[in-house]
Scaffold this motif. Structure first.
Motif, PDB file in Angstrom:
ATOM      1  N   ASP A   1       1.124 -24.650  18.085  1.00 32.20           N
ATOM      2  CA  ASP A   1       0.880 -24.549  19.519  1.00 32.20           C
ATOM      3  C   ASP A   1       1.458 -25.780  20.218  1.00 32.20           C
ATOM      4  O   ASP A   1       1.070 -26.910  19.914  1.00 32.20           O
ATOM      5  N   HIS A   2       2.392 -25.547  21.124  1.00 34.48           N
ATOM      6  CA  HIS A   2       3.072 -26.639  21.827  1.00 34.48           C
ATOM      7  C   HIS A   2       2.089 -27.511  22.602  1.00 34.48           C
ATOM      8  O   HIS A   2       2.336 -28.701  22.826  1.00 34.48           O
ATOM      9  N   ARG A   3       0.950 -26.951  23.006  1.00 29.59           N
ATOM     10  CA  ARG A   3       0.015 -27.659  23.885  1.00 29.59           C
ATOM     11  C   ARG A   3      -0.898 -28.630  23.158  1.00 29.59           C
ATOM     12  O   ARG A   3      -1.503 -29.497  23.788  1.00 29.59           O
ATOM     13  N   HIS A   4      -1.044 -28.461  21.844  1.00 26.48           N
ATOM     14  CA  HIS A   4      -2.080 -29.208  21.125  1.00 26.48           C
ATOM     15  C   HIS A   4      -1.507 -29.899  19.889  1.00 26.48           C
ATOM     16  O   HIS A   4      -0.508 -29.465  19.327  1.00 26.48           O
ATOM     17  N   ALA A   5      -2.204 -30.921  19.469  1.00 27.98           N
ATOM     18  CA  ALA A   5      -1.851 -31.574  18.210  1.00 27.98           C
ATOM     19  C   ALA A   5      -2.041 -30.578  17.067  1.00 27.98           C
ATOM     20  O   ALA A   5      -2.920 -29.714  17.129  1.00 27.98           O
ATOM     21  N   PRO A   6      -1.223 -30.663  16.023  1.00 27.23           N
ATOM     22  CA  PRO A   6      -1.381 -29.754  14.888  1.00 27.23           C
ATOM     23  C   PRO A   6      -2.760 -29.862  14.249  1.00 27.23           C
ATOM     24  O   PRO A   6      -3.370 -30.936  14.231  1.00 27.23           O
ATOM     25  N   THR A   7      -3.239 -28.736  13.739  1.00 28.78           N
ATOM     26  CA  THR A   7      -4.525 -28.697  13.036  1.00 28.78           C
ATOM     27  C   THR A   7      -4.340 -29.190  11.605  1.00 28.78           C
ATOM     28  O   THR A   7      -3.211 -29.327  11.118  1.00 28.78           O
ATOM     29  N   ASN A   8      -5.446 -29.407  10.905  1.00 32.84           N
ATOM     30  CA  ASN A   8      -5.361 -29.779   9.489  1.00 32.84           C
ATOM     31  C   ASN A   8      -4.649 -28.700   8.689  1.00 32.84           C
ATOM     32  O   ASN A   8      -3.899 -28.994   7.758  1.00 32.84           O
ATOM     33  N   ASN A   9      -4.890 -27.424   9.047  1.00 30.58           N
ATOM     34  CA  ASN A   9      -4.210 -26.341   8.347  1.00 30.58           C
ATOM     35  C   ASN A   9      -2.700 -26.354   8.612  1.00 30.58           C
ATOM     36  O   ASN A   9      -1.905 -26.067   7.718  1.00 30.58           O
ATOM     37  N   ASP A  10      -2.296 -26.686   9.840  1.00 31.68           N
ATOM     38  CA  ASP A  10      -0.865 -26.828  10.142  1.00 31.68           C
ATOM     39  C   ASP A  10      -0.255 -27.932   9.281  1.00 31.68           C
ATOM     40  O   ASP A  10       0.844 -27.781   8.733  1.00 31.68           O
ATOM     41  N   ILE A  11      -0.979 -29.025   9.158  1.00 28.29           N
ATOM     42  CA  ILE A  11      -0.502 -30.162   8.367  1.00 28.29           C
ATOM     43  C   ILE A  11      -0.372 -29.767   6.902  1.00 28.29           C
ATOM     44  O   ILE A  11       0.624 -30.084   6.241  1.00 28.29           O
ATOM     45  N   THR A  12      -1.363 -29.026   6.396  1.00 21.67           N
ATOM     46  CA  THR A  12      -1.312 -28.550   5.010  1.00 21.67           C
ATOM     47  C   THR A  12      -0.106 -27.646   4.791  1.00 21.67           C
ATOM     48  O   THR A  12       0.597 -27.755   3.776  1.00 21.67           O
ATOM     49  N   MET A  13       0.151 -26.744   5.742  1.00 24.13           N
ATOM     50  CA  MET A  13       1.284 -25.826   5.618  1.00 24.13           C
ATOM     51  C   MET A  13       2.606 -26.593   5.647  1.00 24.13           C
ATOM     52  O   MET A  13       3.506 -26.338   4.836  1.00 24.13           O
ATOM     53  N   ALA A  14       2.739 -27.548   6.561  1.00 25.96           N
ATOM     54  CA  ALA A  14       3.966 -28.355   6.619  1.00 25.96           C
ATOM     55  C   ALA A  14       4.154 -29.126   5.317  1.00 25.96           C
ATOM     56  O   ALA A  14       5.268 -29.205   4.784  1.00 25.96           O
ATOM     57  N   ARG A  15       3.055 -29.660   4.786  1.00 26.02           N
ATOM     58  CA  ARG A  15       3.128 -30.415   3.534  1.00 26.02           C
ATOM     59  C   ARG A  15       3.627 -29.518   2.399  1.00 26.02           C
ATOM     60  O   ARG A  15       4.428 -29.938   1.567  1.00 26.02           O
ATOM     61  N   TRP A  16       3.166 -28.245   2.380  1.00 27.11           N
ATOM     62  CA  TRP A  16       3.629 -27.326   1.332  1.00 27.11           C
ATOM     63  C   TRP A  16       5.144 -27.132   1.443  1.00 27.11           C
ATOM     64  O   TRP A  16       5.853 -27.204   0.446  1.00 27.11           O
ATOM     65  N   PHE A  17       5.628 -26.868   2.647  1.00 29.32           N
ATOM     66  CA  PHE A  17       7.076 -26.678   2.831  1.00 29.32           C
ATOM     67  C   PHE A  17       7.841 -27.924   2.384  1.00 29.32           C
ATOM     68  O   PHE A  17       8.837 -27.836   1.667  1.00 29.32           O
ATOM     69  N   ILE A  18       7.375 -29.087   2.791  1.00 26.25           N
ATOM     70  CA  ILE A  18       8.070 -30.335   2.446  1.00 26.25           C
ATOM     71  C   ILE A  18       8.051 -30.562   0.942  1.00 26.25           C
ATOM     72  O   ILE A  18       9.092 -30.825   0.329  1.00 26.25           O
ATOM     73  N   ASP A  19       6.861 -30.448   0.329  1.00 25.56           N
ATOM     74  CA  ASP A  19       6.729 -30.729  -1.107  1.00 25.56           C
ATOM     75  C   ASP A  19       7.478 -29.719  -1.969  1.00 25.56           C
ATOM     76  O   ASP A  19       7.982 -30.056  -3.036  1.00 25.56           O
ATOM     77  N   SER A  20       7.555 -28.461  -1.504  1.00 20.19           N
ATOM     78  CA  SER A  20       8.224 -27.430  -2.302  1.00 20.19           C
ATOM     79  C   SER A  20       9.740 -27.467  -2.140  1.00 20.19           C
ATOM     80  O   SER A  20      10.469 -26.867  -2.927  1.00 20.19           O
ATOM     81  N   GLY A  21      10.211 -28.157  -1.105  1.00 21.01           N
ATOM     82  CA  GLY A  21      11.642 -28.182  -0.842  1.00 21.01           C
ATOM     83  C   GLY A  21      12.147 -26.920  -0.159  1.00 21.01           C
ATOM     84  O   GLY A  21      13.356 -26.731  -0.006  1.00 21.01           O
ATOM     85  N   CYS A  22      11.235 -26.066   0.244  1.00 23.30           N
ATOM     86  CA  CYS A  22      11.607 -24.818   0.921  1.00 23.30           C
ATOM     87  C   CYS A  22      12.135 -25.152   2.323  1.00 23.30           C
ATOM     88  O   CYS A  22      11.469 -25.851   3.077  1.00 23.30           O
ATOM     89  N   PRO A  23      13.327 -24.653   2.683  1.00 23.59           N
ATOM     90  CA  PRO A  23      13.818 -24.925   4.038  1.00 23.59           C
ATOM     91  C   PRO A  23      12.891 -24.311   5.086  1.00 23.59           C
ATOM     92  O   PRO A  23      12.420 -23.188   4.918  1.00 23.59           O
ATOM     93  N   PHE A  24      12.639 -25.075   6.155  1.00 24.05           N
ATOM     94  CA  PHE A  24      11.768 -24.546   7.204  1.00 24.05           C
ATOM     95  C   PHE A  24      12.083 -25.190   8.536  1.00 24.05           C
ATOM     96  O   PHE A  24      12.707 -26.260   8.600  1.00 24.05           O
ATOM     97  N   VAL A  25      11.678 -24.503   9.589  1.00 26.17           N
ATOM     98  CA  VAL A  25      11.749 -25.032  10.950  1.00 26.17           C
ATOM     99  C   VAL A  25      10.354 -24.908  11.546  1.00 26.17           C
ATOM    100  O   VAL A  25       9.570 -24.050  11.146  1.00 26.17           O
TER     101      VAL A  25
END
Length: 193
Positions: free
Chosen positions: A113-137
């Motif tokens: 959500d552009h209006r709010h800081a990311p949630t803990n779940n958003d952070i967890t999901m981003a961490r999965w993408f980063i740690d797995s090396g899966c390309p993401f935007v």
């Protein structure tokens, strides 16, 4: 890729339901009320192709859409606000774990959500993408609800809170008005080629 040539394929409730025919998979992830289905509908120029509901949590399975017989758009169950039982949330969590463990994603699209800081779940999901090396935007949806003077600061907060690498794009997006659509499509086309 003809975005008008799209059809619903399957609503996968378990890994056995994931398609056997291997095509590039563009996976859309985000919290329950962030507008994942609306983003998909905007990309496809459809009003209600991906189901949109008044209450968060409409997507309860891994929904596959075939786009021009050359890739899948995968609408994942949302996390966070859905008003469902704990048992159902646990089932969704297991289904998501199975999907991510299957190593099927060619491009992840993490919608926040552009209006709010990311949630803990958003952070967890981003961490999965980063740690797995899966390309993401990262797609910062609901741009139409943000004051112009706040756009850059909210993008900076998203990048910082998600601990995104410098090369990870963040796209300001409005499912309502279509802002950011062409930019996102460029990443999708690159993943499918």
């Amino acid at each position: 890729m003809n975005l008008h040539n799209v059809e619903f394929l399957i609503s996968a409730a378990a890994p056995k339901d994931f398609p056997c025919n291997r095509l590039p998979e563009i996976a859309f992830a985000g919290k329950s009320n962030v507008g994942k289905s609306s983003v998909i509908n905007r990309i496809l120029n459809r009003k209600n192709f991906a189901r949109v509901g008044e209450k968060p949590g409409k997507t309860i399975h891994v929904n596959y859409f075939t786009v021009d017989k050359c890739c899948y758009f995968v609408d994942l169950p949302g996390y966070g606000y859905a008003q469902v039982s704990q048992k159902e949330k646990e089932r969704w969590g297991k289904l998501m774990e199975d999907y991510f463990a299957a190593d099927r994603i060619d491009l992840g699209i993490l919608i926040v959500d552009h209006r709010h800081a990311p949630t803990n779940n958003d952070i967890t999901m981003a961490r999965w993408f980063i740690d797995s090396g899966c390309p993401f935007v990262v797609v910062a949806n609901k741009l139409d609800k943000v004051k112009k003077s706040q756009i850059q600061s909210t993008l900076d907060t998203i990048r910082e809170d998600l601990e995104l690498p410098a090369d990870c794009p963040i796209i300001s997006f409005s499912a309502e008005k279509g802002d950011g659509k062409d930019q996102l499509l460029n990443y999708i086309y690159s993943a499918v080629e």
